[in-house]
Design a protein around this motif. Structure first.
Motif, short mmCIF file in Angstrom:
data_model
loop_
_atom_site.label_atom_id
_atom_site.label_comp_id
_atom_site.label_asym_id
_atom_site.label_seq_id
_atom_site.Cartn_x
_atom_site.Cartn_y
_atom_site.Cartn_z
N THR A 27 -33.93 36.56 8.53
CA THR A 27 -32.95 35.66 9.14
C THR A 27 -32.00 35.10 8.09
O THR A 27 -30.78 35.05 8.29
N ARG A 30 -29.59 37.64 7.09
CA ARG A 30 -28.61 37.85 8.17
C ARG A 30 -27.53 36.78 8.15
O ARG A 30 -26.34 37.09 8.21
N VAL A 80 -23.10 38.07 14.66
CA VAL A 80 -22.80 39.47 15.01
C VAL A 80 -21.37 39.53 15.56
O VAL A 80 -20.85 38.50 16.01
N GLU A 291 -30.53 37.05 16.85
CA GLU A 291 -29.45 37.82 16.23
C GLU A 291 -28.08 37.18 16.45
O GLU A 291 -27.29 37.06 15.53
#
Ligand SMILES: [Zn+2]
Length: 433
Positions: A27, A30, A80, A291
């Motif tokens: 995470t 990300r 994203v 996400e």
């Protein structure tokens, strides 16, 4: 007792820690590489992705607040591209812009999974008829329960909030066994069912799944008695995923946190230090698998306590106490901290009073004043006015004794306080700050 996901929900503590550490590292990577906001905050703190090697390192990372979400409105914290986002929800704040959250296809699957766990935890299964009276739409309540209900194979009735007459009719005609809504609406429905003339024995209702607002143990007893169901508390917030963050099992002794997806910490809201297990403080969540909108150390403002003792149900997931209140809901009256739920507790312990009330705060000559308007139960038929006055005074004394605060009590007749079909409005604060 059934468990939806035995592998994770009953995993030993070492196993959970291992899963949490691995997922936290992913995470952090990300957000560092995909969200400029998080990268800047980490760089300011002298941190890179390599600084986080296990869940123990989490406390190095900065907190995220609702304000940060507002400043990055609408999609600034998404990790994203929008082409990966399949759903957005939003919650309207009392001031300013709404809080916007986004989900990828995998996030929706995670959400369905944790909601399947929640409903199974509550005792529901594929044979149930789930009446979802949470609002559908931008609010996460309706659709969250909906996906979970379908995942366990139950029959879902997406009736959404409001329209009480139709709620009761379908509950009766379809034979709903599970009711999902806010606890205040459950109580409202219970009254409406009594008034409709339908005999409780004609209904098949057996479980209630209630959340989205804090409610007391006394309120639970009231709902369980009136509807003759088991009332289960569920917890969630859209910033983390929506409902499905934590849920009570049938033991009703704390809510199991789905901590393989959402890592909880309890902090001192003033010093921001992480508190030792068992201390009461502000709940903070870090998402471990999300996400679309990962959250690092998101401050919920909810006050609770974590309990690592093993639960009788067999689940090993840590439990959080039923929320005492939201630090935002806390009133400060003449220097005394007061949660509306404390008032509610006192009301429900008294006879002759209904848990429908309104707190009115004002400031007269620089002094805070607090008035409580509360309904008298119609089954309480006093022969003399003096009996009403006796009830009023007894309530005033009970409130003062348990809250340490003088409150002016006004009794009003049944139904005088406006009913809400969503979240109940309990406080009117007329003070100008
Ligand atoms: Zn349990």
């Amino acid at each position: 007792m059934e468990v939806w996901n035995h592998q994770f929900e009953c995993m030993d503590r070492n196993g959970i820690k291992h899963v949490q550490s691995a997922r936290l590292m992913e995470t952090v990577e990300r957000v560092y590489f995909n969200v400029p906001y998080y990268r800047n905050r980490m760089q300011e703190a002298g941190l890179g992705p390599e600084s986080i090697r296990s869940i123990e390192d989490l406390s190095k990372l900065p907190f995220t607040t609702k304000q940060d979400l507002r400043e990055n409105y609408p999609f600034g914290l998404f990790a994203v591209p929008m082409s990966e986002i399949v759903r957005v929800h939003a919650s309207s704040g009392t001031t300013g812009k709404p809080t916007v959250v986004g989900y990828t296809r995998a996030d929706i699957a995670t959400w369905s999974e944790v909601m399947a766990r929640t409903l199974t935890c509550a005792g529901a299964d594929r044979n149930d008829f789930i009446q979802i009276a949470y609002g559908y739409g931008l609010f996460t309540g309706g659709l969250g329960l909906h996906y979970g209900g379908e995942k366990i194979g139950a029959s879902v009735i997406p009736i959404s909030g409001g329209n009480t007459t139709r709620q009761i009719q379908l509950m009766h005609d379809f034979g709903s066994t599970v009711l999902a809504c806010t606890p205040s609406y459950a109580l409202y429905l219970a009254e409406a069912i009594t008034e409709s003339g339908i005999n409780r024995d004609e209904l098949k209702l057996r479980i209630g799944v209630f959340g989205a607002e804090p409610w007391t143990e006394n309120m639970r007893r009231e709902i369980e008695d009136k509807l003759r169901i088991k009332a289960i508390d569920i917890y969630g917030l859209s910033e983390v995923i929506g409902p499905g963050v934590a849920s009570e099992c049938q033991e009703q002794e704390g809510l199991h946190v789905n901590e393989d997806h959402f890592y909880p910490e309890v902090i001192d809201p003033k010093t921001l230090e992480v508190l030792p297990p068992g201390s009461t403080g502000e709940l903070v969540f870090t998402t471990l698998t999300k996400e679309g909108l990962p959250m690092i150390r998101y401050r919920t403002r909810d006050l609770t306590r974590l309990n690592f003792e093993r639960c009788k149900c067999g689940r090993t997931m840590v439990r959080m106490d039923k929320c005492l209140g939201r630090s935002d809901d806390m009133l400060i009256i003449r220097g005394v901290n007061l949660f509306p739920s404390q008032v509610e507790s006192v009301l429900l312990e008294m006879g002759g009073i209904k848990p429908h009330y309104l707190l009115i705060v004002d400031r007269v000559n620089n002094l805070d004043t607090l008035e409580l308007k509360v309904e008298v139960d119609e089954v309480f038929f006093p022969d003399r006015i003096s009996q009403l006055e006796e009830l009023r005074q007894r309530l005033q004394v009970n409130l003062e004794n348990s809250l340490g605060l003088g409150i002016k009590v006004t009794l009003v007749e049944s139904k005088a306080i406006e009913r809400s079909e969503g979240k109940a409005k309990r406080v009117i604060d007329n003070r100008k700050f």
